[in-house]
Motif scaffolding. Structure first.
Motif, PDB file in Angstrom:
ATOM      1  N   GLU A 187       2.004  -3.059   4.181  1.00 52.85           N
ATOM      2  CA  GLU A 187       1.404  -1.776   4.552  1.00 52.85           C
ATOM      3  C   GLU A 187       2.456  -0.677   4.648  1.00 52.85           C
ATOM      4  O   GLU A 187       2.187   0.476   4.319  1.00 52.85           O
TER       5      GLU A 187
ATOM      6  N   ARG B  95       2.969   0.416   1.086  1.00 57.41           N
ATOM      7  CA  ARG B  95       1.809   1.192   0.613  1.00 57.41           C
ATOM      8  C   ARG B  95       1.854   2.620   1.149  1.00 57.41           C
ATOM      9  O   ARG B  95       1.617   3.579   0.405  1.00 57.41           O
ATOM     10  N   GLN B  96       2.143   2.764   2.450  1.00 59.39           N
ATOM     11  CA  GLN B  96       2.197   4.099   3.048  1.00 59.39           C
ATOM     12  C   GLN B  96       3.340   4.928   2.466  1.00 59.39           C
ATOM     13  O   GLN B  96       3.180   6.124   2.208  1.00 59.39           O
TER      14      GLN B  96
END
Length: 71
Positions: free
Chosen positions: A30, A33-34
């Motif tokens: 994550e 992804r961010q």
């Protein structure tokens, strides 16, 4: 037959070797992804991409509750 397409981010994040390296560095999928989302937004808005959008912390973790520094 050989698949010549470029690997997607999800393909890369799903690779066991990449997962092992990320785990050893303390980086979550994550977080990546961010980070990629912020880079994409900055690029589309023609913002200065030389300014850091993340700050490394202990063991490679990204700063902030979401893993990314505000900015």
């Amino acid at each position: 037959m050989v698949d010549l397409r470029e690997a997607s981010l999800e393909d890369l994040l799903g690779d066991p070797i990449i997962q092992a390296v990320m785990a050893s560095d303390g980086v979550r999928a994550e977080d990546v992804r961010q980070l990629m989302k912020r880079i994409s937004i900055r690029t589309r808005l023609h913002l200065d991409i030389s300014e850091p959008i993340w700050k490394p912390t202990q063991r490679g973790r990204l700063a902030g509750s979401s893993g990314l520094a505000a900015g």
